[in-house]
Design an enzyme around this catalytic site. Structure first.
Site, PDB file in Angstrom:
ATOM      1  N   GLN A  51      12.473   1.811  -6.648  1.00 53.12           N
ATOM      2  CA  GLN A  51      11.234   1.493  -7.365  1.00 53.12           C
ATOM      3  C   GLN A  51      11.165   2.241  -8.685  1.00 53.12           C
ATOM      4  OE1 GLN A  51       8.536   0.553  -3.408  1.00 53.12           O
ATOM      5  NE2 GLN A  51       7.790   2.028  -4.827  1.00 53.12           N
ATOM      6  N   HIS A  78       4.620  -2.348  -5.473  1.00 55.44           N
ATOM      7  CA  HIS A  78       4.113  -1.420  -4.453  1.00 55.44           C
ATOM      8  C   HIS A  78       2.668  -1.030  -4.779  1.00 55.44           C
ATOM      9  CE1 HIS A  78       5.082   2.429  -1.909  1.00 55.44           C
ATOM     10  NE2 HIS A  78       3.974   1.832  -1.534  1.00 55.44           N
ATOM     11  N   ASN A  92      -4.483   6.150   2.963  1.00 54.19           N
ATOM     12  CA  ASN A  92      -4.460   4.731   2.583  1.00 54.19           C
ATOM     13  C   ASN A  92      -4.043   3.814   3.729  1.00 54.19           C
ATOM     14  OD1 ASN A  92      -1.793   5.472   2.678  1.00 54.19           O
ATOM     15  ND2 ASN A  92      -1.429   5.309   0.478  1.00 54.19           N
ATOM     16  N   ARG A 106       8.778   0.747   4.004  1.00 56.61           N
ATOM     17  CA  ARG A 106       9.689   1.136   2.925  1.00 56.61           C
ATOM     18  C   ARG A 106      10.790   0.093   2.820  1.00 56.61           C
ATOM     19  NH1 ARG A 106       6.091   3.648   1.322  1.00 56.61           N
ATOM     20  NH2 ARG A 106       5.922   5.892   1.018  1.00 56.61           N
TER      21      ARG A 106
END
Ligand code: NAI
Length: 358
Positions: free
Chosen positions: A285, A304, A117, A256
């Site tokens: 998260q 995210h 990704n 992050r």
């Protein structure tokens, strides 16, 4: 074998979009393939707390698959429980939700779908830089709310041309961001990374390496963060580092959340020392409702999702399956070296700090 996957809940979106492979309902498209080989496949989003479905399944799990978008935090305590665990697969990139030292101690291999990704994130990072410096979010909000006051928006809107932009980490994502920034004719493109890019790559994008972090901080109008999270980078952007940045500089963090100190950032943004902060990653998260980054001024935060576009999901679901990670494991074949983070009791990736290299 028993394989457990922790994925985010898809809800109605999963029914509307079968390409949403990375959610509980669509199971990374692995069920039929795994069950046809006699494996047991458990998929859940229930990952937090000792009574979670993840915890209940841990003692006899052989392979744990999880994604950074809905991280199954594999803590030292969970490693103690997971007596049969052999392989932890990150369906995506970034394995900081796994306690890597425990993985080493327990002989668990950690692999990820490297590169799956990186374009998705690079595009989002460039978008976020533009959204911040163009002051786009309040401009759009003004229109939705029926307003029209150009001056209120223009007083904080700039061009990217002639600005100094720097990346912390010039790996797969950092380098792709530099490639995409090149046509904007920035004043300078800089990078801070203990691994030097090949000279031809530096030349291709016209980037200069800065060896001192303080020098790097003081030169950039915009910083994009693209290194993994591990002990050295946790809180790298603390009060001291933020104070070394130019007044009015921007930060985009799609790496992050915990690389940036939560409270120090809020202070710097509130004081105006940092003009804006955008990103999709949080120090925990899902982000709690009262997380201060949701409401601090001039933020361009999102959940995210940058690395989980439909195109990315297709790639990381594929990378978790077949010829790649799981198939290699079932057949006893080696993994692609670039996918391996921890193996044989050693950190194998060169991206998790110089000192960790075995
Ligand atoms: P990569 O391994 O290709 O590049 C990481 C670079 O960071 C390497 O060049 C490494 O030397 C450098 N680095 C490591 N420690 C550093 C330090 N202390 N200071 C400066 N540079 C340092 O990884 P890639 O594919 O570029 O991904 C980077 C990170 O982006 C991942 O670890 C992950 O945390 C995050 N990510 C976020 C996604 C999202 O959806 N928001 C999706 C994919 C990755």
């Amino acid at each position: 074998m028993k394989i457990v996957a922790v994925l985010y809940p898809g809800g109605d979106a999963a029914k509307e979009q079968p390409g949403l492979l990375g959610c509980v309902e669509n199971e990374l498209g692995l069920r039929q393939w795994l069950e046809s080989q006699g494996h047991t496949y458990i998929v859940t989003h229930d990952k937090d707390g000792q009574d979670s479905e993840l915890d209940r399944n841990l003692p006899d799990t052989d392979i744990l698959i999880s994604t950074p978008f809905h991280p199954a935090y594999l803590t030292p305590e969970r490693f103690q429980k997971a007596k049969k665990l052999k392989l932890a697969v990150t369906s995506g990139v970034g394995s900081d939700h796994i306690h890597l030292d425990s993985a080493r101690e327990h002989g668990v291999t950690v692999v990820e779908c490297t590169g799956s990704n990186v374009v998705s994130v690079a595009e989002t990072a460039v978008m976020s830089i533009l959204v911040l410096i163009k002051n786009y979010i309040p401009a759009h909000q003004q229109i939705v709310e029926g307003g029209w006051k150009v001056s209120e928006i223009a007083k904080r809107a700039y061009d990217l041309e002639d600005k100094v932009v720097g990346t912390v980490g010039a790996g797969r994502i950092g380098f792709r961001i530099l490639q995409r920034l090149k046509p904007f004719q920035c004043k300078k493109l800089l990078y801070f990374d203990y691994q030097q890019l090949a000279p031809e790559l530096e030349k291709e994008v016209g980037v200069e390496r800065v060896e001192s972090f303080e020098d790097f901080l003081s030169q950039c109008d915009i910083i994009t963060i693209n290194c993994p999270l591990y002990d050295t980078t946790k809180g790298l952007f603390d009060e001291k580092a933020l104070s070394k940045m130019k007044k009015g500089a921007y930060i985009v963090n799609t790496a992050r959340g915990a690389i940036v100190d939560r409270e120090a950032l809020v202070k710097a943004v509130n004081s105006g020392h940092i003009a804006g902060y955008a990103g999709d990653v949080w120090d925990v998260q899902p982000a709690p409702q009262d997380h201060p980054w949701r409401t601090m001024p001039n933020n361009g935060m999102t959940p995210h999702y940058s690395g989980t576009t439909l195109d990315a999901q297709r790639r990381y679901a594929q990378g978790t399956k077949a010829s790649e990670i799981l198939e290699a494991f079932f057949q006893g074949n080696p993994f692609k070296p670039q996918d391996v983070i921890v193996h044989g009791g050693k950190v194998a990736s060169a991206s998790y700090g110089e000192k960790k290299l075995a």
